[in-house]
Every structure is written in structure tokens, then in C-alpha cells.
Design a protein around this motif. Structure first.
Motif, PDB file in Angstrom:
ATOM      1  N   THR A 145       0.846  -1.190   0.000  1.00 48.15           N
ATOM      2  CA  THR A 145       0.000   0.000   0.000  1.00 48.15           C
ATOM      3  C   THR A 145       0.881   1.239   0.000  1.00 48.15           C
ATOM      4  O   THR A 145       2.012   1.219   0.482  1.00 48.15           O
ATOM      5  CB  THR A 145      -0.909   0.045   1.239  1.00 48.15           C
ATOM      6  OG1 THR A 145      -0.089   0.059   2.402  1.00 48.15           O
ATOM      7  CG2 THR A 145      -1.829  -1.163   1.291  1.00 48.15           C
ATOM      8  N   PHE A 146       0.348   2.292  -0.564  1.00 48.33           N
ATOM      9  CA  PHE A 146       1.087   3.550  -0.678  1.00 48.33           C
ATOM     10  C   PHE A 146       0.307   4.657   0.014  1.00 48.33           C
ATOM     11  O   PHE A 146      -0.905   4.772  -0.182  1.00 48.33           O
ATOM     12  CB  PHE A 146       1.278   3.920  -2.140  1.00 48.33           C
ATOM     13  CG  PHE A 146       2.272   3.041  -2.845  1.00 48.33           C
ATOM     14  CD1 PHE A 146       3.586   3.439  -2.979  1.00 48.33           C
ATOM     15  CD2 PHE A 146       1.888   1.809  -3.337  1.00 48.33           C
ATOM     16  CE1 PHE A 146       4.506   2.625  -3.606  1.00 48.33           C
ATOM     17  CE2 PHE A 146       2.800   0.991  -3.965  1.00 48.33           C
ATOM     18  CZ  PHE A 146       4.114   1.399  -4.105  1.00 48.33           C
ATOM     19  N   MET A 279       3.857  13.436  -8.818  1.00 50.29           N
ATOM     20  CA  MET A 279       3.715  12.713  -7.558  1.00 50.29           C
ATOM     21  C   MET A 279       4.257  11.319  -7.820  1.00 50.29           C
ATOM     22  O   MET A 279       3.648  10.532  -8.528  1.00 50.29           O
ATOM     23  CB  MET A 279       2.247  12.650  -7.164  1.00 50.29           C
ATOM     24  CG  MET A 279       2.024  12.371  -5.697  1.00 50.29           C
ATOM     25  SD  MET A 279       2.564  10.770  -5.120  1.00 50.29           S
ATOM     26  CE  MET A 279       1.060   9.847  -5.309  1.00 50.29           C
ATOM     27  N   VAL A 280       5.436  11.061  -7.286  1.00 55.85           N
ATOM     28  CA  VAL A 280       6.083   9.803  -7.605  1.00 55.85           C
ATOM     29  C   VAL A 280       5.672   8.747  -6.593  1.00 55.85           C
ATOM     30  O   VAL A 280       5.781   8.936  -5.388  1.00 55.85           O
ATOM     31  CB  VAL A 280       7.614   9.972  -7.603  1.00 55.85           C
ATOM     32  CG1 VAL A 280       8.269   8.679  -8.018  1.00 55.85           C
ATOM     33  CG2 VAL A 280       8.001  11.091  -8.548  1.00 55.85           C
ATOM     34  N   LYS A 281       5.148   7.666  -7.134  1.00 61.65           N
ATOM     35  CA  LYS A 281       4.707   6.567  -6.290  1.00 61.65           C
ATOM     36  C   LYS A 281       5.546   5.384  -6.742  1.00 61.65           C
ATOM     37  O   LYS A 281       5.436   4.949  -7.879  1.00 61.65           O
ATOM     38  CB  LYS A 281       3.218   6.374  -6.571  1.00 61.65           C
ATOM     39  CG  LYS A 281       2.540   5.312  -5.797  1.00 61.65           C
ATOM     40  CD  LYS A 281       1.031   5.422  -6.068  1.00 61.65           C
ATOM     41  CE  LYS A 281       0.360   4.117  -5.789  1.00 61.65           C
ATOM     42  NZ  LYS A 281      -1.059   4.146  -6.119  1.00 61.65           N
ATOM     43  N   ILE A 309       6.033   8.430   2.929  1.00 64.36           N
ATOM     44  CA  ILE A 309       7.013   9.489   2.732  1.00 64.36           C
ATOM     45  C   ILE A 309       8.284   9.194   3.530  1.00 64.36           C
ATOM     46  O   ILE A 309       9.383   9.585   3.137  1.00 64.36           O
ATOM     47  CB  ILE A 309       6.355  10.833   3.124  1.00 64.36           C
ATOM     48  CG1 ILE A 309       6.942  11.981   2.328  1.00 64.36           C
ATOM     49  CG2 ILE A 309       6.424  11.065   4.612  1.00 64.36           C
ATOM     50  CD1 ILE A 309       6.098  13.225   2.400  1.00 64.36           C
ATOM     51  N   ASN A 310       8.159   8.460   4.639  1.00 69.63           N
ATOM     52  CA  ASN A 310       9.323   8.174   5.478  1.00 69.63           C
ATOM     53  C   ASN A 310      10.308   7.233   4.799  1.00 69.63           C
ATOM     54  O   ASN A 310      11.519   7.375   4.968  1.00 69.63           O
ATOM     55  CB  ASN A 310       8.890   7.569   6.811  1.00 69.63           C
ATOM     56  CG  ASN A 310       7.995   8.507   7.595  1.00 69.63           C
ATOM     57  OD1 ASN A 310       6.975   8.947   7.068  1.00 69.63           O
ATOM     58  ND2 ASN A 310       8.373   8.838   8.806  1.00 69.63           N
ATOM     59  N   ASN A 311       9.812   6.261   4.025  1.00 66.88           N
ATOM     60  CA  ASN A 311      10.752   5.387   3.322  1.00 66.88           C
ATOM     61  C   ASN A 311      10.845   5.738   1.831  1.00 66.88           C
ATOM     62  O   ASN A 311      11.228   4.920   1.013  1.00 66.88           O
ATOM     63  CB  ASN A 311      10.390   3.912   3.529  1.00 66.88           C
ATOM     64  CG  ASN A 311       8.981   3.575   3.062  1.00 66.88           C
ATOM     65  OD1 ASN A 311       8.390   4.340   2.306  1.00 66.88           O
ATOM     66  ND2 ASN A 311       8.464   2.457   3.495  1.00 66.88           N
ATOM     67  N   GLU A 312      10.467   6.965   1.517  1.00 69.15           N
ATOM     68  CA  GLU A 312      10.549   7.508   0.157  1.00 69.15           C
ATOM     69  C   GLU A 312       9.769   6.677  -0.858  1.00 69.15           C
ATOM     70  O   GLU A 312      10.099   6.652  -2.038  1.00 69.15           O
ATOM     71  CB  GLU A 312      12.011   7.687  -0.270  1.00 69.15           C
ATOM     72  CG  GLU A 312      12.688   8.747   0.580  1.00 69.15           C
ATOM     73  CD  GLU A 312      14.148   8.970   0.216  1.00 69.15           C
ATOM     74  OE1 GLU A 312      14.637   8.294  -0.695  1.00 69.15           O
ATOM     75  OE2 GLU A 312      14.765   9.829   0.849  1.00 69.15           O
TER      76      GLU A 312
END
Lengths: 364, 362
Positions: A145-146, A279-281, A309-312
Motif C-alpha cells: 500500500t502507498f 507525484m512519484v509513487k 514518505i518516510n521510506n521515500e
């Protein structure tokens, strides 16, 4: 007439000789296709209706799988296979075909696969499955999940900064299909825009499809005509319609890309691009990781990979020398750090209904 | 004019030529046509020649599941065509049938699967018939062309169905909850028999529909009147046939066939209703089926199976590294060749003359 006949005969003769060679060579690679030594593992990828060239989500996933195969020196043609679904009727047969064919890892990208995967996975306990954007609780499925709202928040900040500086009072959002998943993109964007520009009016429209560029284009026309200059598209290949509309209008019209860095999809003849940022996923990181896990035997069925966002796993694309100014990039990074530190919490629930618009004060 | 006998062999020739052309294209793109044919055989019979003739009944099941709605689309187009009408509205009638079947599934509470699913299927047929009634009435009363009305009604059906689905219990914004099991056509027996394919009881409905099509068109005086209308409207009227009434009935029955197809899709293949943004093209595929099948019952059956095969083989083709579009190319070529039947006969005659001449010169 006679000449024509002779020519036809010659062509067909040549073709059939070629056919002979071909079938010979393919059948040898065909045997490597199986469980031969050429492929340490075989990876199958079932796309939704978008296909692997959608310049977005599916493409990103496919790149991740290919990157790992390339690093390991696998023969990508033989070890990696992709099936494009023509409609949602195809999900179950496509997943089943791959599992039956003995693929070690079967990857399905998109929340649309939730129901079908729940049905297929229990039937093939020896096959390892991977699904993105939804959680399927089966012992042989890994889910990813993102936190799309966090990345969307940052591109919202970018849109808000630019609109405020230029004096544009409206920004747009183009979603694929209404629901929890794309709702998170919209929510993050709303909060990001209003974090720096609370007076901005956000116009929200959904294409109701991820594979209809012409619908996306129509919505872009409508929004641009109403005074919007920046559209954030989270609509799969429907969003490509918005990009092409912005290209036709030229300067001062921007689209924010989604899922992967779409800068070059917005290339203009003069070398500039209509893509403000993306928005890079990192779906590619997810598919890369799971392919690696299966290959190295560290695949943990039933687990959930969380990308935020914490693990990019999500974020805004902030390369210098593109459309964002250095000051804008700096501000985005500031907000990035605030979200990482937990000072700002981004909610995944949008506030503006489809087809409407609103400002911060009109919705709170 | 092409004789009836020639009309029969042209589709076969078209299929052979289509397959030959497909083979050449596969060769030109550097793949093996043998694998292509093995894949087609695998998708159609479940027998995998490349893996030592192993048999997988699931593939047969999926083949039938894919074929049934297309076949019903073909029957719908054929029925109207025999009366001289082009029912391009079949797509909309399929959608109408689908939504009515799902609606009946949700809102009619009956536990017995046989009764409930039959009611749902009949609701689908009825909705399709009503959707066919509109162009029928407009044609009979105001002489509005059924193609124009049909195309517009396709969109009307799609957007109305989307709205209706959104009034039902929703699972996501794009689909309803699964309908109660009693409404569906799925039974465990068929699942187990076919190694967990989605094969459903709809095949019984399809067989009944095929039989009814044949019975009405070929064996009743009503069907005779319809055919007479199709051959020559004015002549039929002169012979005392109620042409206008027959036009309406014909489109309604065609609509019922299409509606059945829609019900089979929603109650059998999916088990839920889908909010769609583009047509599934089942009705449009039906046009190809009807054309290649020559608008007869048997012709439709074979053409439906052929087009179903070209569709259902696509995932297997992709696994075998053959572009899935080859299935579409072959089906399109077959349609094209059937549509060019006059040209085919012309060239055949030319070749025949040429042979005759060559023989004569000796």
C-alpha cells in the motif's frame, strides 16, 4: 496473371521455409520457458485495462520487475511475461492462466484486482502473488500500500505556491475513478494547496475511467477554460489527455504527473515541458522488491509492504532545472520534512465532491 | 447475385484465408505459427499439445463463458436481419438486460436458485425486448431508421444503467455488491467439473434460445412472414402481411435475445453489476458473428464459437509471447473477407476462366 502467381508461390515458399527456422528456434527457447536453467524464477504480470505502456502505474510496475531481471542477467523475454486485461471479465482467467502455467510469482497491480485475487489465490497455494494498492489477506499474497495522500500533499504545495505567485485563483484535480484510492490523492492535494494558499479554489472532476484519454482531455479543456492553470491528474492513462491538452495550449498551463516521473511525457518542441512536477509513487520499488524476495527466498506471504514518505515510497519529483524554481523546491522540502517529522498529518479523506469546487473556507 | 450454395462456402473460405493471413503475420513478426495454433487448440479444447497433450477442463469452461454472450448478440442481430432490420442497438439491449437481471437479483427475495435465477433471466429478456420495442415502434410509426435510434439508445442504456447500478447496494463506485447466490447462474457442480472455471448454467438458456431462434424463423408462419418482410417489404405488404406489426415484433424478439445475453453476462460471468464508461462491444461482436454465420442458427453457433475462441485465447497467446492482437486481426480479416464475398466470387470466376482458357490453349 502468371507472373503474379509465380510471385505469390515464391513468397509463400520463402515464408514457409522461414517458418521452419522460426519454429525450430522458438521451440528451443520455449523449453527454456519452462523450469529450465535460463530462468531462476518466472514472473507473470497481469495489468488492468491500461497495459504496460500506460506511461503511469502499470509501466512503473513493469519497469521494476525488468530492472531486477536485468541486474540478475535473466532473459527478460523468456522469464517475464505480461498479460493485458481487455476488461474486468479477464482478471480471474488471466490470473488463473498465469498460476496454472507455473509462474513462480504473479503480480497484479491495482485495487481492482482485490475480489478476483481473493478468489484465485486460495486455489493455487504454491503460487506466490503480489498485489498493489489493496490488501488481500491470503497466506500466499503479499500486498503493498502507498500513502498516496502524503505525496499528493507535496505536489499540492507545489501547485499552491505557483498559483499564488502567478495570481491564479483556481487549481484543478482530475481523478480516475471515484473511491477510497483516488480519494486519497485528492485529499492530499487539497490539503497541500490550502497549506500555502487557503484562498485557492480547487476544481474536482473524475473521468470515471483509467483508460480514457479523450475523457481526460475534455475535462482538462473544461477546467483550463474556467481559469485553471494547473491540473493534478491521478487518472492513469486518462490523465494523458490532460497532458496533451496542456501541450496544445503551451506556456502557463501545467499538469502535475502521477505515479512516475512524467516530465518527459510533457515535452514541448522548444525543450520545455508542461509537467510542473510529478507525484512519484514507487510502484517500481515495490515490484522490484517482491521479485527479489521471491528470488532470494525471503518472500513472506500474507505480509503488507507499506510505502510512505518516510521510506521515500511516495513523494514529489523535485529535480532542479525543470519547471520548479529553487525557492519552490525548498518550500516543498520543508513541508516534506514536516510530514516526515509528524508535525503535519495528512488525512486521506477528500472534502470536495466530484464535479464541484471549493476553497478552504467554503469547506471547513 | 450470389447463389445460396455460394453463400454457404464463402464463410468457410474466409475462415481459412483469415487463418492463413494470421499465420503469415505471426511468421513475419518472428514468432512460431505452430505455437499459435497449439494455443488456439488449447484455448478451445483444453488440450495442451505443447505439454504432451495434458487436458485442462477449465479452459473449455472459460471458452464457453466467453462465447455465450457473443453468441446471443449474434442471434439478436441475425433475427432482426432476417426481417431486413439492422439491430445495431443490440449493445444497448444487452446492457438493459444486464441491469434488469441484477435489479431482479437484488430486489426480488426468493431463496430457491432455480426459480430466482430464472426470474432474473426473464427480467433481462423483458428489458432487452422493451429496449428493442422503442426503435421498433419508431420505425413502424414514423419510419425513423432503426440504426439511428439504436445507436442513440446504446448510449442511453449505458448511462441509465450506470445510474441504476449506483442506486443498488454498491461495493465500490464502479460495481455493485455481488448479487445473492440464488440469483446467479453459478453452481458448484459445474465449477468442480471444469476445474474452477466460471462456467454457469447459462449454457442451457443459450441452447433454448438457439432452438427458439430456429423454430420461430424456420418453422412458424410468423417466421415465414418475417422472412418475407425481409426479402421484400412492399411485396410482403401486398401479400397481406402486417409489415409494421412484424417490424416491431422482430426488434422486440431480437432485443429479448440480446437481453438474455446481458443477463448471462451479469448473472453468470460477473455476478455483479458494473458501472461502465465504454461499451463491452458484445453486441458489436454479435454483428460479426451474424455476418459470418449467415444469420442462420447453425451458422451463428459456429461463428460464435470461432469469435469466442479468438477472444478467449488472448491471455494464452500473451503467455506464449505472441501479441494478443493476432486474435483480433484474424477475426477482423474473416469479417472483411465475408463482407467482400462478391469480390471473392468475382476472383474465383476469373481464376476459373483463366484455367479454362489455359486448358483450351493446349
Amino acid at each position: 496473371m502468371k507472373k503474379l502467381l509465380i510471385r505469390l508461390l515464391t513468397i509463400s515458399l520463402v515464408a514457409f521455409t522461414l517458418a521452419g527456422c522460426n519454429s525450430g528456434s522458438t521451440s528451443t527457447s520455449g523449453s527454456g520457458d519452462g523450469t529450465g536453467s535460463a530462468c531462476p524464477i518466472r514472473v507473470g504480470f497481469v495489468t488492468d485495462v491500461g497495459g504496460v505502456d500506460d506511461k503511469s502505474f502499470n509501466q512503473s510496475a513493469w519497469e521494476g520487475i525488468n530492472r531486477y531481471a536485468e541486474e540478475q542477467g535473466w532473459d527478460a523475454d523468456a522469464c517475464l511475461k505480461v498479460i493485458q486485461s481487455s476488461s474486468d471479465a479477464d482478471y480471474i482467467p488471466n490470473l488463473t492462466s498465469m498460476a496454472e502455467d507455473g509462474f513462480d510469482l504473479v503480480i497484479a497491480v491495482g485495487y481492482l484486482f482485490e475480489a478476483s485475487l481473493n478468489e484465485v489465490a486460495p486455489l493455487f497455494p504454491d503460487t506466490k502473488f503480489f498485489v498493489v494498492d489493496t490488501v488481500v489477506s491470503q497466506p500466499n499474497v503479499v500486498s503493498a500500500t502507498f500513502a498516496a495522500e502524503q505525496g499528493s500533499f507535496l505536489v499540492g504545495v507545489a501547485a499552491g505556491l505557483r498559483a499564488k505567485a502567478e495570481g491564479w485563483d483556481k487549481v484543478g484535480f482530475l481523478g480516475g475513478v471515484e473511491g477510497e484510492l483516488i480519494g486519497a490523492f485528492q485529499a492530499g492535494y487539497e490539503q497541500g494547496v490550502w497549506a500555502v494558499y487557503p484562498e485557492a479554489e480547487i476544481v474536482v472532476d473524475y473521468a470515471d475511467a483509467f483508460n480514457m484519454p479523450e475523457v481526460g482531455k475534455n475535462i482538462a479543456v473544461k477546467q483550463f477554460d474556467s481559469g485553471v492553470h494547473i491540473i493534478y491528474q491521478a487518472a492513469g492513462s486518462s490523465g494523458n489527455g490532460a497532458i496533451s491538452e496542456a501541450k496544445e495550449r503551451g506556456s502557463d498551463y501545467y499538469v502535475i504527473g502521477v505515479d512516475k516521473d512524467q516530465y518527459h511525457d510533457g515535452d514541448m518542441a522548444d525543450g520545455s515541458s508542461v509537467i510542473l512536477t510529478s507525484m512519484v509513487k514507487r510502484v517500481d520499488v515495490a515490484t522490484y522488491t517482491v521479485t527479489k524476495d521471491v528470488h532470494q527466498g525471503t518472500y513472506a506471504g500474507g505480509s503488507v509492504m507499506v510505502f510512505n514518505i518516510n521510506n521515500e515510497g511516495v513523494g514529489a519529483e523535485t529535480s532542479t532545472g525543470r519547471n520548479l524554481s529553487d525557492i519552490e523546491i525548498e518550500t516543498i522540502l520543508e513541508y516534506n520534512n514536516k510530514v516526515v517529522a509528524g508535525e503535519i498529518e495528512v488525512s486521506p479523506t477528500p472534502v470536495i465532491p466530484n464535479g464541484q469546487s471549493g476553497t478552504y473556507s467554503s469547506t471547513h | 447475385m450470389i447463389s445460396l450454395k455460394e453463400k454457404r462456402w464463402i464463410p468457410f473460405l474466409a475462415v481459412i484465408l483469415g487463418l492463413v493471413a494470421g499465420t503469415l503475420i505471426v511468421i513475419l513478426s518472428g514468432r512460431s505459427p505452430l505455437i499459435m495454433f497449439a494455443t488456439f487448440i488449447k484455448a478451445g479444447t483444453g488440450i495442451d499439445l505443447l505439454k504432451g497433450g495434458t487436458f485442462n477442463p477449465r479452459l473449455v469452461g472459460e471458452f464457453l463463458v466467453t462465447t455465450m454472450p457473443i453468441l446471443m448478440g449474434g442471434l439478436s442481430i441475425s433475427f432482426a436481419y432476417r426481417t431486413g432490420l439492422f439491430n445495431i442497438g443490440a449493445e444497448g439491449q444487452i446492457i438493459a438486460g444486464g441491469v434488469a437481471a441484477i435489479g431482479a437479483g437484488f430486489f426480488i427475495p426468493i431463496d430457491n436458485q432455480f426459480i430466482h435465477s430464472t426470474i432474473c433471466v426473464l427480467a433481462g429478456c423483458l428489458a432487452g425486448a422493451l429496449w428493442g420495442l422503442i426503435p421498433g415502434l419508431l420505425k413502424a410509426r414514423f419510419n425513423v431508421h432503426e440504426v439511428v435510434v439504436g445507436i442513440m439508445l446504446n448510449y442511453t442504456a449505458m448511462y441509465s444503467a450506470n445510474w441504476l447500478y449506483k442506486q443498488m447496494p454498491l461495493n465500490q463506485m464502479t460495481r455493485t455488491e455481488n448479487v445473492p447466490v440464488s440469483a446467479t447462474l453459478n453452481v458448484d457442480f459445474l465449477r468442480q467439473l471444469t476445474n474452477n472455471s466460471r462456467l454457469h448454467l447459462g449454457f442451457i438458456h443459450v441452447i433454448i434460445a438457439l432452438f427458439l431462434f430456429w423454430l420461430i424463423i424456420e418453422k412458424t408462419s410468423f417466421g415465414y412472414q418475417l422472412r418475407a418482410t425481409g426479402f421484400n417489404k412492399e411485396g410482403a405488404r401486398f401479400a397481406g402481411i402486417k409489415v409494421k406489426r412484424n417490424l416491431v415484433y422482430s426488434l422486440m424478439i431480437a432485443g429479448a435475445f440480446a437481453g438474455l445475453g446481458g443477463a448471462l453476462l451479469t448473472l453468470g460471468t460477473y455476478g455483479y453489476g458494473r458501472v461502465i464508461t465504454a461499451f463491452d462491444n458484445v453486441g458489436f461482436d454479435g454483428i460479426s458473428v451474424a455476418l459470418v454465420g449467415g444469420c442462420t442458427m447453425l451458422g451463428n453457433l459456429f461463428a460464435g464459437l470461432l469469435f469466442g475462441l479468438m477472444k478467449v485465447a488472448q491471455p494464452a497467446l500473451q503467455i506464449a509471447s505472441i501479441p494478443k492482437e493476432i486474435g483480433d486481426i484474424i477475426s477482423s480479416l474473416i469479417v472483411l473477407l465475408v463482407a467482400l464475398q462478391y469480390a471473392i466470387v468475382l476472383y474465383r470466376n476469373k481464376i476459373r476462366d483463366w484455367f479454362k482458357k489455359a486448358r483450351g490453349q493446349k
